[in-house]
Scaffold this motif. Structure first.
Motif, PDB file in Angstrom:
ATOM      1  N   TYR A 112      -9.980   1.222 -12.618  1.00  0.00           N
ATOM      2  CA  TYR A 112      -9.992   1.426 -11.276  1.00  0.00           C
ATOM      3  C   TYR A 112      -9.441   2.809 -10.912  1.00  0.00           C
ATOM      4  N   LEU A 113     -10.538   3.506 -10.087  1.00  0.00           N
ATOM      5  CA  LEU A 113     -10.231   4.925  -9.885  1.00  0.00           C
ATOM      6  C   LEU A 113      -9.734   4.872  -8.218  1.00  0.00           C
ATOM      7  N   THR A 114      -8.367   5.503  -8.182  1.00  0.00           N
ATOM      8  CA  THR A 114      -7.716   5.214  -6.612  1.00  0.00           C
ATOM      9  C   THR A 114      -7.396   6.537  -6.116  1.00  0.00           C
ATOM     10  N   VAL A 115      -7.540   6.609  -4.848  1.00  0.00           N
ATOM     11  CA  VAL A 115      -7.012   8.106  -4.456  1.00  0.00           C
ATOM     12  C   VAL A 115      -5.702   7.675  -3.560  1.00  0.00           C
ATOM     13  N   ALA A 116      -4.819   8.281  -3.586  1.00  0.00           N
ATOM     14  CA  ALA A 116      -3.473   8.081  -2.471  1.00  0.00           C
ATOM     15  C   ALA A 116      -4.067   8.557  -1.104  1.00  0.00           C
ATOM     16  N   ALA A 117      -3.699   7.610  -0.429  1.00  0.00           N
ATOM     17  CA  ALA A 117      -3.946   7.679   1.061  1.00  0.00           C
ATOM     18  C   ALA A 117      -2.768   8.210   1.892  1.00  0.00           C
ATOM     19  N   PRO A 118      -3.030   8.671   3.039  1.00  0.00           N
ATOM     20  CA  PRO A 118      -1.808   8.857   4.037  1.00  0.00           C
ATOM     21  C   PRO A 118      -1.082   7.553   4.151  1.00  0.00           C
ATOM     22  N   VAL A 119       0.124   7.832   4.459  1.00  0.00           N
ATOM     23  CA  VAL A 119       1.304   6.706   4.901  1.00  0.00           C
ATOM     24  C   VAL A 119       0.715   5.880   6.045  1.00  0.00           C
ATOM     25  N   GLY A 120       0.633   4.551   5.532  1.00  0.00           N
ATOM     26  CA  GLY A 120       0.343   3.606   6.813  1.00  0.00           C
ATOM     27  C   GLY A 120      -1.127   3.139   6.370  1.00  0.00           C
ATOM     28  N   PHE A 121      -1.724   3.793   5.290  1.00  0.00           N
ATOM     29  CA  PHE A 121      -3.394   3.289   4.987  1.00  0.00           C
ATOM     30  C   PHE A 121      -3.272   2.690   3.519  1.00  0.00           C
ATOM     31  N   LEU A 122      -4.108   1.940   3.359  1.00  0.00           N
ATOM     32  CA  LEU A 122      -4.429   1.614   2.010  1.00  0.00           C
ATOM     33  C   LEU A 122      -5.203   2.494   0.956  1.00  0.00           C
TER      34      LEU A 122
ATOM     35  N   LEU B 237     -10.807   4.300   5.901  1.00  0.00           N
ATOM     36  CA  LEU B 237      -9.529   3.817   5.435  1.00  0.00           C
ATOM     37  C   LEU B 237      -9.091   2.531   6.070  1.00  0.00           C
ATOM     38  N   GLU B 238      -8.407   1.624   5.417  1.00  0.00           N
ATOM     39  CA  GLU B 238      -7.919   0.274   6.030  1.00  0.00           C
ATOM     40  C   GLU B 238      -6.406   0.604   6.214  1.00  0.00           C
ATOM     41  N   ARG B 239      -5.829   0.195   7.467  1.00  0.00           N
ATOM     42  CA  ARG B 239      -4.610   0.167   7.633  1.00  0.00           C
ATOM     43  C   ARG B 239      -3.793  -0.843   6.841  1.00  0.00           C
ATOM     44  N   ALA B 240      -2.579  -0.279   6.344  1.00  0.00           N
ATOM     45  CA  ALA B 240      -1.698  -1.272   5.288  1.00  0.00           C
ATOM     46  C   ALA B 240      -0.998  -2.066   6.511  1.00  0.00           C
ATOM     47  N   GLU B 241      -0.741  -3.515   5.919  1.00  0.00           N
ATOM     48  CA  GLU B 241       0.109  -4.249   6.927  1.00  0.00           C
ATOM     49  C   GLU B 241       1.377  -3.704   6.661  1.00  0.00           C
ATOM     50  N   THR B 242       1.844  -3.431   7.822  1.00  0.00           N
ATOM     51  CA  THR B 242       3.255  -3.015   8.135  1.00  0.00           C
ATOM     52  C   THR B 242       4.271  -3.855   8.899  1.00  0.00           C
ATOM     53  N   ALA B 243       3.923  -5.222   9.073  1.00  0.00           N
ATOM     54  CA  ALA B 243       4.912  -6.119   9.652  1.00  0.00           C
ATOM     55  C   ALA B 243       5.989  -6.235   8.844  1.00  0.00           C
ATOM     56  N   GLY B 244       7.099  -6.218   9.299  1.00  0.00           N
ATOM     57  CA  GLY B 244       8.436  -6.266   8.379  1.00  0.00           C
ATOM     58  C   GLY B 244       8.733  -5.058   7.855  1.00  0.00           C
TER      59      GLY B 244
END
Ligand code: SF4
Ligand code: SF4
Length: 187
Positions: free
Chosen positions: A126-136, A174-181
């Protein structure tokens, strides 16, 4: 996993900074420095750190063939074992997520050869590219994308496909990361 003898994390803190952690006792977004990471790069709660931390070893720590320049903070690439949810037809529990941490990561001349070797061995990649904080971090299943170049043993084509995949990932919404909690993000 068996660690390569003498290979220590040293000044690398990539997994304590760049990876998302969702353990009962520790939740943090990717790209956020863990609050338990000390200035000397050691873990302040080492003896009681979450199991997700104690279980984790990046690929560089366990693959003897990778030289010191592959330490993630030097390479700008972290190889993350993926032991489940791999597609049928590939090694079930030996996948590798190749996470690029910055724009220069693809300059690594050894990466195409490594990818080809793994693809030939049916290792799911799987090739993944780091995203800005708060995104997957966007990710692509690589084996089928590079299959033709690997079969033809065309290193130039393989490099071009990797570059094209990174470009496509960087254009993806980009999809937002789940930030609850989670505590407020600070890098
Ligand atoms: S990414 Fe690898 S080398 Fe870096 S701190 Fe984590 S386990 Fe150690
Ligand atoms: S708890 Fe320790 S090992 Fe886990 S991410 Fe934080 S600093 Fe790293």
């Amino acid at each position: 996993m068996t660690l390569v003898p003498g290979r220590a994390c040293g000044g690398c803190t990539v997994c304590c900074t760049e990876l998302h952690i969702n353990a009962p006792s520790l939740k943090k977004l990717a790209g956020v420095r863990c609050p338990n990471l000390r200035e000397d790069c050691l873990c302040a709660i080492y003896e009681t750190r979450p199991q997700t931390c104690s279980d984790f070893e990046c690929g560089w720590r366990v693959m003897a063939a990778l030289g010191d320049h592959w330490r993630p903070d030097r390479a700008g690439i972290v190889l993350i074992p993926k032991t489940k949810d791999n597609p049928p037809g590939y090694r079930a529990n030996s996948g590798v997520q190749i996470m690029l941490l910055g724009p220069g990561a693809l300059d690594n001349a050894e990466l195409p050869g490594l990818v080809a070797q793994w693809v030939e061995a049916r290792v799911p990649l799987y090739l993944t590219v780091a995203a800005p904080v708060g995104f997957l971090a966007p990710s692509a299943f690589l084996n089928e994308i590079v299959a033709d170049a690997v079969r033809r043993k065309d290193r130039g084509a393989l490099t071009a496909v990797l570059e094209g995949t990174v470009k496509a990932l960087s254009l993806r919404k980009l999809e937002r990361a789940e930030t609850a909690g989670l505590p407020p993000a600070s890098t």
